[in-house]
Enzyme design. Structure first.
Site, PDB file in Angstrom:
ATOM      1  N   GLU A 147       0.809  -1.221   0.000  1.00 57.49           N
ATOM      2  CA  GLU A 147       0.000   0.000   0.000  1.00 57.49           C
ATOM      3  C   GLU A 147       0.843   1.273   0.000  1.00 57.49           C
ATOM      4  O   GLU A 147       0.329   2.363  -0.245  1.00 57.49           O
ATOM      5  CB  GLU A 147      -0.934   0.000   1.216  1.00 57.49           C
ATOM      6  CG  GLU A 147      -2.030  -1.057   1.120  1.00 57.49           C
ATOM      7  CD  GLU A 147      -2.871  -1.147   2.380  1.00 57.49           C
ATOM      8  OE1 GLU A 147      -2.380  -0.743   3.456  1.00 57.49           O
ATOM      9  OE2 GLU A 147      -4.013  -1.642   2.297  1.00 57.49           O
ATOM     10  N   GLU A 176       7.115 -22.068   7.409  1.00 54.31           N
ATOM     11  CA  GLU A 176       7.513 -21.209   8.517  1.00 54.31           C
ATOM     12  C   GLU A 176       8.538 -21.866   9.443  1.00 54.31           C
ATOM     13  O   GLU A 176       9.111 -21.219  10.310  1.00 54.31           O
ATOM     14  CB  GLU A 176       6.298 -20.772   9.333  1.00 54.31           C
ATOM     15  CG  GLU A 176       5.627 -21.870  10.140  1.00 54.31           C
ATOM     16  CD  GLU A 176       4.502 -21.308  10.998  1.00 54.31           C
ATOM     17  OE1 GLU A 176       4.622 -21.391  12.228  1.00 54.31           O
ATOM     18  OE2 GLU A 176       3.517 -20.787  10.435  1.00 54.31           O
TER      19      GLU A 176
END
Length: 275
Positions: free
Chosen positions: A81, A112
């Protein structure tokens, strides 16, 4: 303080499957009301981290967000953004998620748990001592994140982290740890809820404050935003009208000519001085 995995503790609410829609929504909202107060308590650490980031970025440094699952997605979201909002290249704030871009929409098994992959990815981006690495993990135990922070710190790179558990292992690898103790999730262990909301709030605070201090906002306006749709063109035009006192059509014309509010205003004023 001994490590306590509060984010995994049982929900404060029982028999969720027997509650009405109204009860569920009210109870979720009750829990969400706690988040802003918890984030407020973390302001001193957030401020400390941002104060260390800004001078590094003024010298050409970057921010890397690192996380897995929800935490990774929120880092990528915040990073994505920044270019349209502040008119900076996408290489300034970078979100890395365990499992790569595929993991944005899909669970990637064991991604992960790889302690080395995060540092490998940072090296692929030619990370250096002007950069900052911010680990995001509600649990504070994600190996992908901890491994990357450990190596980054060992190489003299500023590190920070955001966790929902006090004294989490991830904090040992962070120069500036940010604890956001939102308590047990509404659905036990579902860190996409309160933890995710709090992470997004803190990421907003970090990236927005950094961009303002780098001169990407004037007054309270996004003068460097990308003109990606008619709504933003209209908003930018009105900014120029307000700043320069031009009529709407003239303001829109120079906005589209120069591509941003700041460039249009600067060019117009320069032309005025030269006349």
């Amino acid at each position: 303080m001994a490590f306590q995995k509060i984010s995994e503790e049982p929900s404060l609410y029982n028999n969720l499957d027997k509650k009405s829609i109204h009860e569920l929504i009210v109870d979720i909202n009750t829990e969400d009301k706690k988040i802003a107060a918890v984030v407020e308590k973390a302001i001193p650490q957030i401020e400390k981290l941002v104060s260390l980031i800004v001078p590094r970025m003024k010298k050409g440094g970057r921010i890397f967000y690192m996380g897995a699952g929800t935490s990774g997605r929120l880092g990528v979201l915040d990073a994505s953004e920044i270019p349209p909002t502040f008119g900076v290249p996408p290489t300034l704030i970078i979100g890395l998620i365990a499992g790569g871009d595929f993991a944005l929409r899909n669970a990637v098994e064991d991604a992960e748990d790889d302690t080395k992959r995060g540092w490998d990815e940072l090296q692929e981006h030619h990370i250096n001592t002007k950069d900052t690495v911010i680990g995001i993990a509600a649990s504070g135990t994600t190996p992908y994140v901890i491994g990357a922070l450990h190596e980054a710190r060992a190489h003299g790179i500023l590190t920070g982290c955001i966790t929902s558990n006090p004294s989490a292992p991830m904090e040992d690898e962070a120069d500036v740890p940010i604890e956001m103790i939102v308590g047990p999730e509404f659905v036990t262990g579902s860190s996409r809820m309160k933890s995710g909301t709090g992470q997004k709030m803190i990421l907003n605070m970090i990236s927005t404050t950094v961009m303002i201090k780098l001169g990407r906002v004037k007054g309270n306006q996004m003068i460097n935003m990308q003109l990606t749709n008619q709504k933003l063109v209209d908003r930018g035009t009105k900014m120029i009208v307000e700043e320069l006192g031009l009529d709407y059509d003239h303001a829109r014309r120079i906005l589209l000519m120069y591509g941003s509010v700041k460039k249009a205003i600067d060019a117009y004023r320069k032309d005025e001085e030269n006349e």
